[in-house]
Design an enzyme around this catalytic site. Structure first.
Site, PDB file in Angstrom:
ATOM      1  N   GLY A  18       9.187  -4.632   9.617  1.00 46.24           N
ATOM      2  CA  GLY A  18       8.843  -3.241   9.905  1.00 46.24           C
ATOM      3  C   GLY A  18       9.574  -2.707  11.116  1.00 46.24           C
ATOM      4  O   GLY A  18      10.108  -1.585  11.090  1.00 46.24           O
ATOM      5  N   TYR A 149      -2.321 -14.458  -1.911  1.00 44.28           N
ATOM      6  CA  TYR A 149      -1.115 -13.781  -1.443  1.00 44.28           C
ATOM      7  C   TYR A 149      -0.226 -13.404  -2.625  1.00 44.28           C
ATOM      8  O   TYR A 149       0.269 -12.276  -2.727  1.00 44.28           O
ATOM      9  CB  TYR A 149      -0.364 -14.682  -0.469  1.00 44.28           C
ATOM     10  CG  TYR A 149       0.815 -14.013   0.195  1.00 44.28           C
ATOM     11  CD1 TYR A 149       0.636 -13.137   1.269  1.00 44.28           C
ATOM     12  CD2 TYR A 149       2.115 -14.252  -0.236  1.00 44.28           C
ATOM     13  CE1 TYR A 149       1.714 -12.510   1.880  1.00 44.28           C
ATOM     14  CE2 TYR A 149       3.200 -13.634   0.365  1.00 44.28           C
ATOM     15  CZ  TYR A 149       2.987 -12.769   1.431  1.00 44.28           C
ATOM     16  OH  TYR A 149       4.075 -12.157   2.023  1.00 44.28           O
TER      17      TYR A 149
END
Length: 258
Positions: A18, A149
């Site tokens: 990010g 996940y």
């Protein structure tokens, strides 16, 4: 510059993929809002990103925090052109010994909150905008101990395709980037990797056709492609950025004959 005049939101933009993406977006001309849960890392990221970035401390799983976040972004930016729903967590959930709350928390962060982040962003999104969701090769590989996940990341892929169908009339593109093993803090929170970390990295590198882990900047470049007009006719794809791990699963040195 590929994103001149664009306004972008990157959740989990305070570190790793990010942060690398926020830095690249700004370099390409965008104004960027980043979010994170840790104020210290948010402050550090903002100090490096400079005046074209703004940071908000927000928990993407909290509906009230999301509402407050988009209210502030609306006041600051007016509208958005790009949303990179990047925030997520890892988690081990082995069959036979996993607590239900652990499993559900991973799904909530990695899948449910992504949907509601995009939904909350819709009133601010301009027609022709780009939405990028962050998935993972583990949504395709069937790695032991990663059921929650993997389910969350495979869910992101399916969800993106449906959202794309809904938003195509507005020319909003919805695509997925699926990183492979990438050097980010998600693997080790320590400043110096432990011996176990290094051994894991070496084992994983041996299974990757290109023979190494990816860099966060390499994933960011793929996100930039999906965010920019370079991908103006790209809709509903899952772009693997994994050194060939999914496409050529037996191409790593560990599988090659001497």
């Amino acid at each position: 510059m590929k994103l001149e005049g664009k306004k972008a939101l990157i959740t989990g933009g305070n570190s790793g993929i990010g942060f690398a993406t926020a830095r690249l977006f700004i370099r390409e001309g965008a104004e960027v809002a980043i979010t994170g849960r840790d104020q210290k890392t948010l402050d550090a990221a903002l100090a490096e990103l400079g005046s074209k970035a703004v940071a908000y401390r927000a928990d993407v799983t909290d509906s009230h925090a999301r509402a407050d976040l988009f209210s502030k972004i609306g006041q600051r930016f007016g509208s958005l052109d790009i949303v990179f729903a990047n925030a997520g967590i890892p988690g081990v959930t082995p069959m036979g010994s996993t607590d239900e709350t652990v499993f559900e928390h991973i799904i909530r962060v990695n899948l449910t909150s992504v949907f509601f982040t995009v939904q909350a962003a819709l009133p601010l999104l301009n027609d022709g905008s780009s939405i990028i969701l962050n998935s993972s090769v583990l949504g395709s590989l069937g790695h032991p101990g990663q059921a929650a996940y993997a389910a969350s990341k495979a869910g992101v892929r399916g969800m993106a395709r449906t959202i794309a169908s809904e938003l195509s009339p507005r020319n909003i593109r919805v695509n997925v980037v699926a990183p492979g093993a990438t050097k980010t803090p998600i693997w080790s929170r320590d400043s110096t990797p432990s011996q176990a970390d290094e051994e894991l990295a070496a084992k994983m590198a041996a299974t990757i056709p290109l023979g190494r882990w990816g860099e966060a900047d390499e994933i960011a470049k793929a996100v930039l492609f999906l965010a920019s007009d370079d991908s103006s006719y790209v809709q509903s794809v899952e772009l693997f950025v994994d050194g060939g791990n999914v496409g050529s699963p037996n191409g790593g040195v560990a599988f090659r004959s001497a």
